[in-house]
Design a protein around this motif. Structure first.
Motif, PDB file in Angstrom:
ATOM      1  N   MET A 142      33.954  47.895  47.212  1.00  0.00           N
ATOM      2  CA  MET A 142      34.212  46.609  47.857  1.00  0.00           C
ATOM      3  C   MET A 142      35.373  45.896  47.157  1.00  0.00           C
ATOM      4  O   MET A 142      36.271  45.374  47.808  1.00  0.00           O
ATOM      5  CB  MET A 142      32.939  45.744  47.812  1.00  0.00           C
ATOM      6  CG  MET A 142      33.060  44.392  48.467  1.00  0.00           C
ATOM      7  SD  MET A 142      33.549  43.028  47.350  1.00  0.00           S
ATOM      8  CE  MET A 142      32.374  43.121  46.047  1.00  0.00           C
ATOM      9  N   ARG A 143      35.367  45.933  45.826  1.00  0.00           N
ATOM     10  CA  ARG A 143      36.444  45.272  45.076  1.00  0.00           C
ATOM     11  C   ARG A 143      37.787  45.943  45.305  1.00  0.00           C
ATOM     12  O   ARG A 143      38.821  45.284  45.290  1.00  0.00           O
ATOM     13  CB  ARG A 143      36.103  45.224  43.593  1.00  0.00           C
ATOM     14  CG  ARG A 143      35.015  44.217  43.298  1.00  0.00           C
ATOM     15  CD  ARG A 143      34.688  44.134  41.848  1.00  0.00           C
ATOM     16  NE  ARG A 143      33.726  43.055  41.629  1.00  0.00           N
ATOM     17  CZ  ARG A 143      33.133  42.825  40.485  1.00  0.00           C
ATOM     18  NH1 ARG A 143      33.382  43.591  39.436  1.00  0.00           N
ATOM     19  NH2 ARG A 143      32.278  41.835  40.366  1.00  0.00           N
ATOM     20  N   LEU A 144      37.781  47.245  45.512  1.00  0.00           N
ATOM     21  CA  LEU A 144      39.037  47.943  45.814  1.00  0.00           C
ATOM     22  C   LEU A 144      39.625  47.462  47.134  1.00  0.00           C
ATOM     23  O   LEU A 144      40.836  47.490  47.321  1.00  0.00           O
ATOM     24  CB  LEU A 144      38.822  49.457  45.881  1.00  0.00           C
ATOM     25  CG  LEU A 144      38.700  50.194  44.571  1.00  0.00           C
ATOM     26  CD1 LEU A 144      38.365  51.661  44.827  1.00  0.00           C
ATOM     27  CD2 LEU A 144      39.950  50.057  43.725  1.00  0.00           C
ATOM     28  N   GLY A 145      38.774  47.030  48.043  1.00  0.00           N
ATOM     29  CA  GLY A 145      39.237  46.582  49.353  1.00  0.00           C
ATOM     30  C   GLY A 145      39.701  45.145  49.393  1.00  0.00           C
ATOM     31  O   GLY A 145      40.223  44.697  50.411  1.00  0.00           O
ATOM     32  N   LEU A 146      39.538  44.415  48.302  1.00  0.00           N
ATOM     33  CA  LEU A 146      39.926  43.005  48.270  1.00  0.00           C
ATOM     34  C   LEU A 146      41.352  42.832  47.770  1.00  0.00           C
ATOM     35  O   LEU A 146      41.828  43.611  46.942  1.00  0.00           O
ATOM     36  CB  LEU A 146      38.979  42.213  47.358  1.00  0.00           C
ATOM     37  CG  LEU A 146      37.510  42.187  47.769  1.00  0.00           C
ATOM     38  CD1 LEU A 146      36.691  41.456  46.709  1.00  0.00           C
ATOM     39  CD2 LEU A 146      37.355  41.533  49.125  1.00  0.00           C
ATOM     40  N   GLU A 147      41.999  41.816  48.262  1.00  0.00           N
ATOM     41  CA  GLU A 147      43.334  41.440  47.800  1.00  0.00           C
ATOM     42  C   GLU A 147      43.236  40.063  47.163  1.00  0.00           C
ATOM     43  O   GLU A 147      42.554  39.186  47.687  1.00  0.00           O
ATOM     44  CB  GLU A 147      44.324  41.400  48.968  1.00  0.00           C
ATOM     45  CG  GLU A 147      44.650  42.749  49.545  1.00  0.00           C
ATOM     46  CD  GLU A 147      45.412  43.648  48.590  1.00  0.00           C
ATOM     47  OE1 GLU A 147      46.243  43.125  47.807  1.00  0.00           O
ATOM     48  OE2 GLU A 147      45.177  44.858  48.622  1.00  0.00           O
ATOM     49  N   PRO A 148      43.916  39.843  46.048  1.00  0.00           N
ATOM     50  CA  PRO A 148      43.852  38.527  45.408  1.00  0.00           C
ATOM     51  C   PRO A 148      44.622  37.482  46.208  1.00  0.00           C
ATOM     52  O   PRO A 148      45.543  37.811  46.956  1.00  0.00           O
ATOM     53  CB  PRO A 148      44.505  38.757  44.047  1.00  0.00           C
ATOM     54  CG  PRO A 148      45.439  39.897  44.269  1.00  0.00           C
ATOM     55  CD  PRO A 148      44.768  40.770  45.310  1.00  0.00           C
ATOM     56  N   ASP A 149      44.195  36.227  46.044  1.00  0.00           N
ATOM     57  CA  ASP A 149      44.974  35.126  46.598  1.00  0.00           C
ATOM     58  C   ASP A 149      46.298  35.058  45.855  1.00  0.00           C
ATOM     59  O   ASP A 149      46.506  35.726  44.845  1.00  0.00           O
ATOM     60  CB  ASP A 149      44.217  33.801  46.445  1.00  0.00           C
ATOM     61  CG  ASP A 149      42.999  33.737  47.351  1.00  0.00           C
ATOM     62  OD1 ASP A 149      42.995  34.412  48.397  1.00  0.00           O
ATOM     63  OD2 ASP A 149      42.052  33.019  46.994  1.00  0.00           O
TER      64      ASP A 149
ATOM     65  N   GLY B 228      49.214  33.613  43.473  1.00  0.00           N
ATOM     66  CA  GLY B 228      49.236  32.906  42.201  1.00  0.00           C
ATOM     67  C   GLY B 228      48.740  33.772  41.063  1.00  0.00           C
ATOM     68  O   GLY B 228      47.914  34.667  41.246  1.00  0.00           O
ATOM     69  N   LEU B 229      49.249  33.480  39.884  1.00  0.00           N
ATOM     70  CA  LEU B 229      48.924  34.262  38.705  1.00  0.00           C
ATOM     71  C   LEU B 229      47.444  34.163  38.346  1.00  0.00           C
ATOM     72  O   LEU B 229      46.800  35.169  38.062  1.00  0.00           O
ATOM     73  CB  LEU B 229      49.789  33.821  37.514  1.00  0.00           C
ATOM     74  CG  LEU B 229      49.648  34.646  36.235  1.00  0.00           C
ATOM     75  CD1 LEU B 229      50.022  36.106  36.483  1.00  0.00           C
ATOM     76  CD2 LEU B 229      50.503  34.049  35.130  1.00  0.00           C
ATOM     77  N   SER B 230      46.867  32.971  38.388  1.00  0.00           N
ATOM     78  CA  SER B 230      45.463  32.830  37.996  1.00  0.00           C
ATOM     79  C   SER B 230      44.536  33.582  38.953  1.00  0.00           C
ATOM     80  O   SER B 230      43.548  34.187  38.517  1.00  0.00           O
ATOM     81  CB  SER B 230      45.063  31.357  37.889  1.00  0.00           C
ATOM     82  OG  SER B 230      45.198  30.724  39.132  1.00  0.00           O
ATOM     83  N   ALA B 231      44.843  33.580  40.236  1.00  0.00           N
ATOM     84  CA  ALA B 231      44.035  34.338  41.204  1.00  0.00           C
ATOM     85  C   ALA B 231      44.185  35.837  40.956  1.00  0.00           C
ATOM     86  O   ALA B 231      43.208  36.593  41.053  1.00  0.00           O
ATOM     87  CB  ALA B 231      44.441  33.990  42.628  1.00  0.00           C
ATOM     88  N   GLY B 232      45.384  36.269  40.613  1.00  0.00           N
ATOM     89  CA  GLY B 232      45.613  37.678  40.307  1.00  0.00           C
ATOM     90  C   GLY B 232      44.870  38.109  39.057  1.00  0.00           C
ATOM     91  O   GLY B 232      44.312  39.219  39.008  1.00  0.00           O
ATOM     92  N   ILE B 233      44.833  37.234  38.060  1.00  0.00           N
ATOM     93  CA  ILE B 233      44.105  37.549  36.831  1.00  0.00           C
ATOM     94  C   ILE B 233      42.609  37.642  37.117  1.00  0.00           C
ATOM     95  O   ILE B 233      41.936  38.571  36.659  1.00  0.00           O
ATOM     96  CB  ILE B 233      44.403  36.508  35.730  1.00  0.00           C
ATOM     97  CG1 ILE B 233      45.852  36.664  35.259  1.00  0.00           C
ATOM     98  CG2 ILE B 233      43.427  36.639  34.560  1.00  0.00           C
ATOM     99  CD1 ILE B 233      46.337  35.566  34.342  1.00  0.00           C
ATOM    100  N   ALA B 234      42.076  36.696  37.881  1.00  0.00           N
ATOM    101  CA  ALA B 234      40.646  36.725  38.223  1.00  0.00           C
ATOM    102  C   ALA B 234      40.298  38.012  38.978  1.00  0.00           C
ATOM    103  O   ALA B 234      39.262  38.641  38.718  1.00  0.00           O
ATOM    104  CB  ALA B 234      40.273  35.494  39.036  1.00  0.00           C
ATOM    105  N   HIS B 235      41.156  38.416  39.895  1.00  0.00           N
ATOM    106  CA  HIS B 235      40.950  39.652  40.652  1.00  0.00           C
ATOM    107  C   HIS B 235      40.962  40.855  39.710  1.00  0.00           C
ATOM    108  O   HIS B 235      40.074  41.725  39.779  1.00  0.00           O
ATOM    109  CB  HIS B 235      42.038  39.786  41.717  1.00  0.00           C
ATOM    110  CG  HIS B 235      42.016  41.072  42.459  1.00  0.00           C
ATOM    111  ND1 HIS B 235      41.034  41.405  43.359  1.00  0.00           N
ATOM    112  CD2 HIS B 235      42.868  42.132  42.431  1.00  0.00           C
ATOM    113  CE1 HIS B 235      41.275  42.610  43.858  1.00  0.00           C
ATOM    114  NE2 HIS B 235      42.383  43.063  43.301  1.00  0.00           N
ATOM    115  N   ALA B 236      41.939  40.913  38.827  1.00  0.00           N
ATOM    116  CA  ALA B 236      42.038  42.028  37.882  1.00  0.00           C
ATOM    117  C   ALA B 236      40.842  42.043  36.932  1.00  0.00           C
ATOM    118  O   ALA B 236      40.355  43.123  36.567  1.00  0.00           O
ATOM    119  CB  ALA B 236      43.351  41.946  37.109  1.00  0.00           C
TER     120      ALA B 236
END
Length: 126
Positions: free
Chosen positions: A87-94, A96-104
């Motif tokens: 499921m997480r592989l199928g998600l794209e981050p919002d 912005g850097l903070s959203a990308g960090i949270a996703h990673a």
């Protein structure tokens, strides 16, 4: 033909031997308490690496879990972890850097969980 990547190395047969140490080190880069905030380029590279680790680990955890009885609790837990990782592989981050960090970070937690299940189910290491 044998192939290698940073998450695991292919043996002469068809089984991968996961490089748990490398996978955990990648996850640790984002999950340690005093982790430095990565820049955009480093975050992109880390995210791709974590996604690769997950893609290599999922079939290995499924194979190890599949060797257990269908009503076995560790099997059920491992397969639930696989489902969440997919499921997480199928998600794209919002944006912005903070959203990308949270996703990673979520990907990194999935990497750690898959490593835990792989080890607990008796998976082989490279």
């Amino acid at each position: 033909m044998n192939t290698q990547d940073s998450a695991g190395s292919k043996t002469a047969g068809t089984q991968y031997l996961l490089d748990i140490e490398t996978m955990r080190a990648s996850a640790c880069r984002l999950l340690t308490e005093n982790a430095e905030t990565p820049g955009h380029d480093e975050l992109e590279a880390l995210t791709l690496r974590l996604r690769g680790h997950i893609m290599v680990a999922i079939p290995e955890v499924e194979t190890a879990a599949g060797q257990l009885p269908k009503d076995d609790v560790p099997r059920y837990c491992a397969l639930a972890c696989v489902g969440e990782a997919r499921m997480r592989l199928g998600l794209e981050p919002d944006h912005g850097l903070s959203a990308g960090i949270a996703h990673a970070q979520r990907l990194a937690r999935s990497v750690n969980a898959l490593c835990d299940h792989y080890e607990n189910l008796g998976g082989q290491h490279s």
